[in-house]
Each structure stands twice: as C-alpha cells, then as structure tokens.
Design an enzyme around this catalytic site. Structure first.
Site, short mmCIF file in Angstrom:
data_model
loop_
_atom_site.label_atom_id
_atom_site.label_comp_id
_atom_site.label_asym_id
_atom_site.label_seq_id
_atom_site.Cartn_x
_atom_site.Cartn_y
_atom_site.Cartn_z
N GLU A 179 0.86 -1.18 0.00
CA GLU A 179 0.00 0.00 0.00
C GLU A 179 0.90 1.22 0.00
O GLU A 179 1.56 1.53 0.98
CB GLU A 179 -0.89 -0.04 1.24
N GLY A 230 1.10 5.24 -0.62
CA GLY A 230 0.38 6.49 -0.79
C GLY A 230 1.30 7.67 -0.98
O GLY A 230 1.40 8.24 -2.07
N TYR A 280 22.99 35.89 33.18
CA TYR A 280 22.35 36.73 34.18
C TYR A 280 21.15 37.47 33.60
O TYR A 280 20.18 37.76 34.33
CB TYR A 280 23.36 37.71 34.78
N CYS A 323 -5.69 35.21 11.22
CA CYS A 323 -5.52 36.01 12.43
C CYS A 323 -5.15 35.12 13.61
O CYS A 323 -5.54 35.37 14.74
CB CYS A 323 -6.79 36.79 12.73
N ASP A 324 -4.40 34.08 13.35
CA ASP A 324 -4.00 33.12 14.37
C ASP A 324 -2.49 33.08 14.47
O ASP A 324 -1.79 33.01 13.46
CB ASP A 324 -4.54 31.72 13.99
N TYR A 381 -2.25 13.88 1.67
CA TYR A 381 -2.99 14.25 2.89
C TYR A 381 -3.31 15.73 3.05
O TYR A 381 -4.30 16.07 3.69
CB TYR A 381 -2.26 13.75 4.14
#
Length: 643
Positions: A303, A305, A370, A458-459, A505
């Site tokens: 399989e 992909g 520091y 807006c994230d 995906y």
C-alpha cells in the site's frame, strides 16, 4: 501491508562563502557604564545590516543551498534562468522536456486578455507525468527484485485513496497502473464507492482492498463490488465482522475473499533511502518465510500512498510584504533605568548587579546567563503583583539589546504570504511535519535575507518558522518593487515560493479556518509545444460564496440583505433639478456599491494582487445585483489551454 517510505529531506546547507549568518557585534562606547544608571547616555548600538556581497552566485549554488538534490531528485532542479525546473519523467527526462515552473505560474496567473488563464493564487500545480513515473519506478523496483531473487509470483500494488481522494489523481493512478494490475484501497463507504467506480475502467485483476471498521452496509457494498467482478478483498478489523461477512455473502450468493491485518513483531528504524533498496528487502523477507514452511509464493501487494503522490503536487504562493525584527534601543525601554533598578527585589537586583560586572569585564556569555535569570525573576515579581507591566516590558527590551549587542539577536524577517497554513499545510500546524519550501525563481541571485513565513490568518499559529531538518529560518531574497505584481517575472514582479512533497494528505485534511478555501488547481502535462507543457485542466479555488455555503450560510440571501441596506442608506424624494442630479449621482454610486458586493461573493477569499476598486471578478459566476440568483459574468468553463 508494507508501505513504500519517502526519504526525509535533509536540511538546508549554506555554501562556504555565504554571509547569511550575521557577524556578532561587540559592545562599543563606554562599556564600563553599560549597565550603570547612566546607561541611556553611554550605550551605543549599531543597527543590524543585511549582508551584502558582490561575489558570483549561480543556480548550482542555490541547488546546494536549498539541498534540492536531497529531496527533489530526480524531479526538481534549478535551470540556467534561476527558476525551479521540473523533470516530469524523472531520470528519463530529456532537456527539452523540462518544465519551468515560473512559466507555468505566468501562464496561469496572467489575464485572459494576455493569453493567460486569469487564475488567482495560491495555486496547486499537479504533474501527472511525475505521478506516472513514480508508479512505474515502484513497479520496476519490485519486478527487478522478483526476477533477481527467483520469486515465483508477482507484485501488484494499491493506492490508499485517503492520501488524496481527488478524482483526477485516482483516475490517473488507475489508468497508469492498468498494465500492472495496480489497484486501490478504501477505508470508508464513500471511498469504496469512488474506488469501485474508478476500477471499472482499470485492470480486472487490480485489487480493491477494503479497510476500516465496517457495518452491514459497508460489507454489503464490498460484496456487491465482488459481484461486479472487481477483485475485492475485505480486510477484517474486528472478530465480529467475520460473522457479518459470512451472513451477508450467503444472502447475496457471493464468495468473499477475506484478508487479515497482522502487527509485525519487528520494526525497521528510519526510512528507506531508495525504492530498489526497499523492494529487495520485502521480496527477500517474504520468500524466506514461505520457503521455510514450503508455502507457495503469494502475490506481493504493498500500500503506497505518500510515495506515489507526494512529488507530483506543488503548492505555489506569493510573498506580499516583509517586516524586519528590530532590537529596541535604550531610549525605547519606556522607563528610567534608575527607577527600574529600584523596583527590583533582592534576587533580581543581584542578577542586575552581576550582569553589570560581567558587561564591564566583556564576559558576554555570563551577561546572557544573568540576563535570562533577571527576566525569570522579574516575571515572578510581576505574577506576584510587585512589578508593573512597563517594568516587565523594559527588562524584555534590555535582554533583546544585550542579545543583539553580543551577536545573539538574529534579525530574521517575517515574510507575509498569500496563504492559509491551516487550509493548505495542516500537517505542519497539526503534527509539526516539515516540507521543503523554496523560492521558485531568482535562484541565480544570492539570497541575502533570513526569513520566516506568516500567513493571512488572524491566528498566531499561522506561521512557518521551522523548516526541513529543524532550520528556524529560510534563505530568501529581498522583495522587489514594493511587493508582487500579477504576472510574475524576475524584475519588479511578485516573489513566488513553492512548497514541495505535499501531494499526500494536505488537501484531504485542510479545513476552512478563517473561511479560506482551497487554492486554484491546474493540471500540467509535458508536451512538445514551445514551452514544454500544456495546462490540461484549470479550476479556480473556492469563492467566498462557496465557503460560506459550506458552513450553512446562504450567500443569495446575504447579498439581498446587504443590497437592501444599501438602498435604505440612500436619500430620495428630492424635487429641485440640482437635487435630482445629485440623486442620480447617488443612485449610480449605490449601483456600483451593490455590484461590488455582488462580485465580492464570487471572488476568492485570498488577497487580490491586482487593483480592483470596482470589485471586478476574475471569471466564473457572480451575483446579479437585480436578482437573487446566480448568473454568469464571464466564461464559466475551465477545460484546457495549451502553452
């Protein structure tokens, strides 16, 4: 089933003569009073300068810089024009068959009046020839391994449609794989329906593998596929599924073929470096296991992909502006340092004093230690309510000044791109997967900027600041002409970047964050025309109306509401000639406003890179300002255009 792994791309490699890393700067001025109470008058900070050089740069150096051979071979390279070039047939590609990505972008994005397709970006470019080559390479690798090891059966792969369920990708795989009996794998009822439909045009020997949890309807559908003479295999996920398969197969009078999923005891670490390395190991392991038990060699089915579809799809987007990170100056700290020091508690006061001593001794490493401790103690004081917000901001600024002065501060620019990370690269946001991102042109110029990419949302998570192999910035070029101009080109045009290996995906997982729909999509095949390619299919991205409709809104009624409000805002009923003339002007302005609103529903949610004060659309349909329905504004058919 074993899956063909795709090599992890290595990191970017700077050439030996690169000057991209900033040269550490030293303290200047009266260093002894660097952190004293009179710091504001004695600390001199040099502004960060971008590296400049007149040394020769070449496309081959860009290939080395972006490590294209590590993730792009044998499909991508940099041509003599400094553009990313596609080798559609892999190693078998002839020089005249290479496809220049910038020519594709120009053909797709230029207005129809100039011979283009008028599609807005962002853009997904699909390359079916690459897909075909990937499938043939996989098949050839197993055929060679089978012949060389005397294996007594053959190989038949399947493509898991969950990787990318796009109709034309699935149909291409069935068509290209027909000579090899290449099949499909489905994990749900709709995936099974599309696989059944597509395989009706494929090889009768091709496997239709049914995975996923199953109810009676799923099993009935799989058994119907077998009655339709499709080579269907029902892979059991749960023990009770077996009873359903037996019961339903008796009712339908069909003999089922059943598969079992096995979890292997051993695992192979890492990814395989080459397809033929991979195929040989699989064939050898199966032959050895069968020969030990005197079992007939079975058909090998893997399989695959990502290995098939990752390379064939390229996401192209524009950088529309850039901002540089600037270290603050002492004058911008916002508070008097003497007042600031008096507000510190014992631990923070001690850190500040030690920081001053280290600065006087030019011990820059100790300074940073520091400084970090000072910031931590100040945060604690702030949480306890003993330190004001302006003091906390001041210590942040002070630490940034120290970082810049000691060479630690990195003036990385933020490039704002016409893209939604959540919609087009969800795996980066969700699981931290990194994809190769490279400018697709100007690669005959030396990139003099280090940048990160910020999207339109807006994230705060809509940012790409991690690149392949953990790099925290990307080598980029200065934007030209104040930003992109539609049509592309190397002089005064847009700045275009490509994300590669994203064919699996990303489209299936992408959502509608901020209601940004998917990009425009073109299918580009190699041809013998003057530009070596033909656009055989072109589809604009979702319009504002379409993404609104997905979320149960009704664009037609939304438009009518706005149209009615525009009419209410007008003033009528005048009697004098002057007032009537004013009303006519107002009516014309209102009509323009309504027309603009109508076309806004049709246009894509992404930024338009051409001035459009009257909301002129780019093609397709728009809302008629006099009707509640949808009417055609321009040619609604997207068939093909040869370049």
């Amino acid at each position: 089933m074993p899956a063909l792994a795709c090599p992890i791309p290595p990191g970017y490699a700077f050439s030996g003569e690169s000057t991209l890393p900033l040269v550490p700067e030293t303290f200047s001025g009266t260093t002894c009073s660097l952190l004293g109470t009179n710091i504001s008058s004695n600390l001199i900070i040099n502004q960060p300068q971008l590296p400049t050089t007149t040394c020769h740069w070449s496309p081959s150096l860009s290939e080395t810089l972006y490590k294209i051979s590590g993730w792009g071979a044998p499909y991508f390279s940099v041509n003599d024009s400094g553009n990313i070039s596609v080798c559609p047939h892999g190693l078998s590609t002839l020089p005249h068959q290479e496809i220049d990505l910038m020519k594709v972008v120009k053909k797709v994005s230029e207005p129809k009046s100039s011979g283009g397709l008028g599609l807005p970006l962002p853009l997904i470019v699909r390359l079916p020839d690459v897909l075909k080559n990937r499938l043939e390479t996989l098949q050839s690798a197993f055929d060679t391994a089978i012949q060389s090891q005397g294996y007594d059966s053959h190989y038949q792969g399947v493509y898991p449609v969950k990787c990318n369920q796009d109709r034309f990708i699935v149909e291409d795989i069935v068509e290209f794989g027909a000579p090899y009996g290449f099949g499909l794998e489905a994990g749900s009822k709709p995936e099974l329906l599309l696989a059944m439909s597509c395989l009706c045009k494929g090889s009768p020997d091709a496997f239709l593998v049914c995975n996923g949890y199953k109810d009676a309807e799923y099993i009935s559908l799989a058994l119907v596929a077998r009655k339709l003479h499709l080579n269907t295999v029902i892979v059991l996920e749960q023990e009770e599924e077996l009873d359903l398969v037996i019961e339903i197969s008796r009712k339908l009078d069909v003999r089922p073929v059943i598969g079992l999923r096995a979890k292997l005891r051993t695992k192979h670490a890492g990814h395989f470096g080459a397809t033929s390395e991979y195929a040989s190991m699989v064939v050898q392991a199966i032959r050895y296991a069968c020969d030990r038990k005197f079992v007939k060699h079975p058909v090998i089915c893997s399989e695959s992909g990502r290995a098939l579809v990752s390379h064939h799809s390229i996401l192209i987007f524009e950088a529309v502006s850039a901002t540089a990170a600037q270290a603050p100056s002492v004058a911008s700290l916002g508070v008097d340092l003497e007042y600031f020091v008096e507000g510190l508690k014992d631990e923070a006061q001690s850190d500040y004093n030690n920081l001053t001593v280290a600065a006087m001794c030019r011990d820059y490493d100790t300074c940073l230690v520091y400084a970090n401790q000072l910031k931590g103690h100040c945060v604690e004081q702030f949480k306890e309510g003993n330190l004001g917000l302006e003091h906390l901001a001041a210590v942040d600024g002070l630490c940034e000044i120290l970082a810049k002065t000691t060479g630690v501060f990195d003036a990385v620019r933020t490039y704002h791109v016409n893209l939604s990370v959540f919609t087009s690269i969800p795996d980066f946001w969700g699981i931290g997967q990194q994809f190769p991102i490279v400018p697709i042109h100007r690669l005959d110029e030396k990139p003099g900027v280090k940048g990160v990419l910020s999207d339109l949302t807006c994230d705060s998570d809509g940012k790409i600041d991690k690149f392949i192999s953990g790099e925290s910035s990307l080598p980029l070029h200065e934007l030209e002409g104040g930003g992109p101009v539609h049509g592309g080109g190397n002089s005064g045009g847009g700045y275009y970047l490509g994300m590669f290996l994203g064919g699996a995906y990303q489209e299936a997982l992408g959502g509608l964050h901020n209601l940004f729909g998917g990009p425009s999509v073109v299918r580009v095949s190699q041809s013998d025309g003057p530009h070596s390619f033909a656009v055989t299919r072109a589809v604009p991205g979702l319009s504002c109306a379409e993404v609104l409709r997905v979320m149960q809104h009704e664009p037609e009624f939304m438009f009518e509401t706005l149209k009615h409000r525009a009419e209410e805002c007008g003033h009528g009923g005048s009697s004098s000639d002057e007032e009537e003339e004013h009303d006519e002007i107002e009516l014309a302005q209102r009509a323009t406003l309504v027309s603009g609103l109508a076309c806004s529903f049709h246009n894509m949610p992404y930024l338009a890179t051409t001035a459009c004060p009257s909301y002129v659309n780019t093609g397709g349909c728009c809302y008629d300002s006099n009707k509640s329905g949808v009417v055609g504004c321009e040619d609604e058919q997207w068939t093909y255009c040869c370049a």
